[in-house]
Design a protein around this motif. Structure first.
Motif, mmCIF file in Angstrom:
data_model
loop_
_atom_site.group_PDB
_atom_site.id
_atom_site.type_symbol
_atom_site.label_atom_id
_atom_site.label_comp_id
_atom_site.label_asym_id
_atom_site.label_seq_id
_atom_site.Cartn_x
_atom_site.Cartn_y
_atom_site.Cartn_z
ATOM 1 N N ARG A 204 13.913 7.538 -10.934
ATOM 2 C CA ARG A 204 12.934 8.159 -10.040
ATOM 3 C C ARG A 204 11.906 8.957 -10.826
ATOM 4 O O ARG A 204 10.703 8.921 -10.531
ATOM 5 N N SER B 256 -2.084 3.368 -3.485
ATOM 6 C CA SER B 256 -1.802 2.366 -2.460
ATOM 7 C C SER B 256 -2.687 1.132 -2.675
ATOM 8 O O SER B 256 -3.883 1.255 -2.959
ATOM 9 N N GLY C 99 12.085 -0.579 -5.009
ATOM 10 C CA GLY C 99 11.823 0.146 -3.776
ATOM 11 C C GLY C 99 10.992 1.390 -4.008
ATOM 12 O O GLY C 99 10.098 1.710 -3.218
ATOM 13 N N LEU C 100 11.276 2.100 -5.108
ATOM 14 C CA LEU C 100 10.515 3.294 -5.450
ATOM 15 C C LEU C 100 9.058 2.948 -5.722
ATOM 16 O O LEU C 100 8.140 3.665 -5.293
ATOM 17 N N ARG D 286 7.478 0.210 -4.620
ATOM 18 C CA ARG D 286 6.872 -0.280 -3.383
ATOM 19 C C ARG D 286 6.431 0.886 -2.505
ATOM 20 O O ARG D 286 5.381 0.819 -1.843
ATOM 21 N N ASP D 287 7.205 1.949 -2.504
ATOM 22 C CA ASP D 287 6.817 3.124 -1.721
ATOM 23 C C ASP D 287 5.476 3.679 -2.198
ATOM 24 O O ASP D 287 4.697 4.216 -1.401
ATOM 25 N N LYS D 288 5.190 3.544 -3.492
ATOM 26 C CA LYS D 288 3.951 4.099 -4.042
ATOM 27 C C LYS D 288 2.746 3.192 -3.804
ATOM 28 O O LYS D 288 1.636 3.677 -3.575
ATOM 29 N N GLY E 231 2.584 0.807 -1.396
ATOM 30 C CA GLY E 231 2.441 0.507 0.020
ATOM 31 C C GLY E 231 2.524 -0.977 0.336
ATOM 32 O O GLY E 231 2.617 -1.818 -0.563
ATOM 33 N N GLU F 220 16.036 -6.334 2.099
ATOM 34 C CA GLU F 220 15.126 -5.266 2.534
ATOM 35 C C GLU F 220 13.856 -5.810 3.184
ATOM 36 O O GLU F 220 13.051 -5.039 3.721
ATOM 37 N N TRP G 72 11.216 -7.098 1.732
ATOM 38 C CA TRP G 72 10.029 -6.665 0.995
ATOM 39 C C TRP G 72 9.226 -7.903 0.628
ATOM 40 O O TRP G 72 9.431 -8.513 -0.420
#
Length: 209
Positions: free
Chosen positions: A33, A43, A59-60, A62-64, A66, A91, A93
């Protein structure tokens, strides 16, 4: 003539133990992280996760970036790539993909905005791998690397523990005192932050504009 690059032997942790990798390395997740958080992503951007393993950073990332951005994992081990793809499918994604190939030979077919090298010491010691990845990045792209390293020589007990901890995941400890030594030849604005009494690091830099 077959010009395929011969594959270097991989650690068992990346082959027959691939399905237990997430459990075996759960203690490292806060460091993953920290590496991702050090990357100035926006994004809609596209980021490469070099040596993505079972996709624990995907996943971390992808969160950034978007839903309109993209994450492309690069993973040499077929077993690890298979687990990553199962995770991604589970998930749902649809903007995360995995290229199964050595970093030296991977073809991602796009120009990326950033790259992450998280806990991939062997890749960082390969100038050929770094050169191949860098050619897929746009000028000014951010790069972040992080993982374990030797602490100061006087920290004998800590370095002994580090040796045991990282041995399942590292083919060679060559360069473990300064793991970013090759990567810094390809980037500028290099900054290195050490952590955990010098036993870990996060390095950031940018592709020259």
């Amino acid at each position: 003539m077959n010009t395929t690059r011969p594959s270097a032997p991989r650690q068992p942790a990346y082959d027959e133990h691939a399905r237990s990798y997430e459990r075996d390395t759960a203690a490292f997740q806060p460091y993953r992280r920290a590496v991702v958080e050090a990357l100035p992503l926006q994004s809609g951007q596209v980021v490469l996760d070099v040596g993505c393993g079972t996709g624990l950073c995907c996943g971390l990332l992808r969160d950034k970036v978007g839903p309109r951005g993209g994450v492309v994992g690069i993973e040499e081990s077929p077993e690890m790539a298979a687990v990553a793809r199962e995770h991604i499918a589970g998930e749902r994604w649809d903007n995360v993909t995995v290229v199964q190939a050595p970093a030296e030979d991977a073809e991602v077919g796009l120009t990326a905005d950033a790259a992450v090298f998280c806990a991939v010491h062997d890749i960082l010691q390969s100038p050929d791998a770094l050169r191949n990845i860098v050619t897929t990045l746009r000028p000014g792209a951010w790069v972040v690397a992080g993982g374990g390293k030797w602490a100061a020589p006087m920290m004998v007990a800590l370095n002994s523990m580090l040796s045991m901890l990282h041995a399942p995941y590292v083919r060679s400890f060559s360069g473990f005192d300064r793991p970013w030594r090759h990567l810094e030849q390809f980037v500028e604005e290099v900054q290195v932050q050490e952590m955990a009494f010098g036993s870990g690091y996060v390095m950031t830099g940018r592709i020259p504009a």
